[in-house]
Write a protein that holds these residues in place. Structure first.
Motif, short mmCIF file in Angstrom:
data_model
loop_
_atom_site.label_atom_id
_atom_site.label_comp_id
_atom_site.label_asym_id
_atom_site.label_seq_id
_atom_site.Cartn_x
_atom_site.Cartn_y
_atom_site.Cartn_z
N ILE A 88 0.84 -1.19 0.00
CA ILE A 88 0.00 0.00 0.00
C ILE A 88 0.88 1.25 0.00
N ALA A 89 1.96 1.23 0.78
CA ALA A 89 2.91 2.35 0.75
C ALA A 89 3.55 2.48 -0.63
N TRP A 90 3.86 1.36 -1.25
CA TRP A 90 4.41 1.36 -2.62
C TRP A 90 3.42 1.98 -3.60
N ALA A 91 2.13 1.77 -3.40
CA ALA A 91 1.11 2.25 -4.33
C ALA A 91 1.13 3.77 -4.42
N ILE A 92 1.23 4.45 -3.30
CA ILE A 92 1.21 5.91 -3.35
C ILE A 92 2.49 6.44 -3.99
N GLN A 93 3.60 5.73 -3.83
CA GLN A 93 4.85 6.13 -4.46
C GLN A 93 4.84 5.91 -5.96
N ASN A 94 3.91 5.09 -6.43
CA ASN A 94 3.86 4.74 -7.85
C ASN A 94 2.60 5.27 -8.56
N GLY A 95 2.02 6.31 -8.00
CA GLY A 95 1.01 7.07 -8.71
C GLY A 95 -0.41 6.56 -8.66
N TYR A 96 -0.72 5.67 -7.76
CA TYR A 96 -2.10 5.19 -7.66
C TYR A 96 -2.93 6.17 -6.85
N ASP A 97 -4.20 6.29 -7.22
CA ASP A 97 -5.11 7.21 -6.55
C ASP A 97 -5.88 6.55 -5.42
N ALA A 98 -5.96 5.23 -5.43
CA ALA A 98 -6.68 4.49 -4.39
C ALA A 98 -6.21 3.04 -4.41
N VAL A 99 -6.39 2.37 -3.29
CA VAL A 99 -6.07 0.94 -3.17
C VAL A 99 -7.32 0.22 -2.69
N ILE A 100 -7.64 -0.88 -3.35
CA ILE A 100 -8.72 -1.76 -2.90
C ILE A 100 -8.10 -3.10 -2.52
N GLN A 101 -8.37 -3.57 -1.31
CA GLN A 101 -7.95 -4.91 -0.94
C GLN A 101 -8.91 -5.89 -1.61
N SER A 102 -8.37 -6.72 -2.48
CA SER A 102 -9.22 -7.59 -3.30
C SER A 102 -9.93 -8.66 -2.48
N ASN A 103 -9.34 -9.07 -1.38
CA ASN A 103 -9.94 -10.13 -0.57
C ASN A 103 -11.12 -9.57 0.22
N THR A 104 -12.23 -10.28 0.21
CA THR A 104 -13.46 -9.75 0.80
C THR A 104 -13.50 -9.82 2.32
N PHE A 105 -12.42 -10.28 2.95
CA PHE A 105 -12.37 -10.28 4.41
C PHE A 105 -11.51 -9.12 4.94
#
Length: 258
Positions: free
Chosen positions: A78-95
């Motif tokens: 998730i920390a990597w995501a903001i460093q790589n230009g993502y606007d949001a993160v969704i955890q794919s697992n439904t739990f």
């Protein structure tokens, strides 16, 4: 807009059966998104203990231990995501593994499909019936609901009893079993159905097909999560800093030892 749809576990090594076809699922996820949104599947880096999922999965005892083992790797991604230009993160697992902890590291929306779908369901109905893949998911799901203080709105949690790396070959069986469980859930007072275990629904069975067969709304957790993430980004919503106060950390802080 770029959304990272973060898998719960590292990418399957070559030579081992993957739980789903990445390109096929990515196409499905993007079909739920608005024009101009790119939904990209990502994976946490491999970590000590990642084999727990494989071992307890083969035993069909997915009791939540694997999710506890995954959290540090998910937070780092998730920390990597903001460093790589993502606007949001969704955890794919439904739990929702790693969602609460991931919100302590970034100031972009981190979306959990379970919690988001629960709240969506309760804008449409008063009482929710939940289905899960395996019996071991039942007590685990009740614990999550109690932590969310949402258990009082759930009429029942019923297990399909089907899971594994070959689930794509069991579409008819999963559909038949789900229809049975939905009818049982209606008998328990459910007014809307929330199916957990996205590898089954919607990846194998379309919730709309179940809805047409039973006459009750069946929530699509993946579509709900994607559209909710888009809404948050488009109107500038993010989790509260009062609820999730941020410390200043670097990427190295997440991997360094004392």
């Amino acid at each position: 807009m770029r959304i990272l749809f973060l898998n719960q576990s590292p990418r399957t090594p070559p030579g081992k059966p993957a739980p789903y076809d990445k390109e096929q699922v990515e196409d499905l996820l993007n079909s739920y998104a608005s024009p101009g949104t790119s939904v990209e599947i990502g994976f946490p880096d491999d970590f000590d203990g990642s084999k727990v999922l494989e071992v307890i999965g083969e035993q069909k005892v997915l009791n939540g231990l694997h999710h506890a083992m995954e959290v540090p790797a998910i937070v780092r991604k998730i920390a990597w995501a903001i460093q790589n230009g993502y606007d949001a993160v969704i955890q794919s697992n439904t739990f929702d593994p790693g969602v609460e902890q991931g919100r302590l590291i970034v100031r972009i929306p981190v979306i959990g499909l379970f919690k988001t779908s629960l709240h969506m369901g309760l804008t449409l109905a008063d009482r929710i019936g939940i289905t899960v893949p395996l019996p071991s998911h039942v007590p685990y799901t009740w614990r999550i609901l109690r932590a969310y203080e949402m258990d009082k709105y759930v009429t029942s949690i019923k297990s399909i009893g089907i899971y594994g790396t070959d689930i794509q070959t069991h579409k008819k069986e999963i559909s038949k079993r789900m229809i049975e469980l939905i009818e049982e859930s209606i008998g328990c007072g459910a007014e809307i159905i929330l199916p957990l275990g996205g590898a089954l629904i919607p990846y194998v069975v379309d919730p709309m097909d179940l809805q047409e067969a039973t006459g009750i709304q069946v929530l699509n957790t993946k579509a709900i999560g994607i559209r909710h993430a888009e809404t948050c980004v488009n109107i500038g919503l993010v989790h509260s800093t009062y609820t999730y106060p941020l410390a200043s950390l670097s990427g190295m802080d997440l991997v360094s030892r004392s």
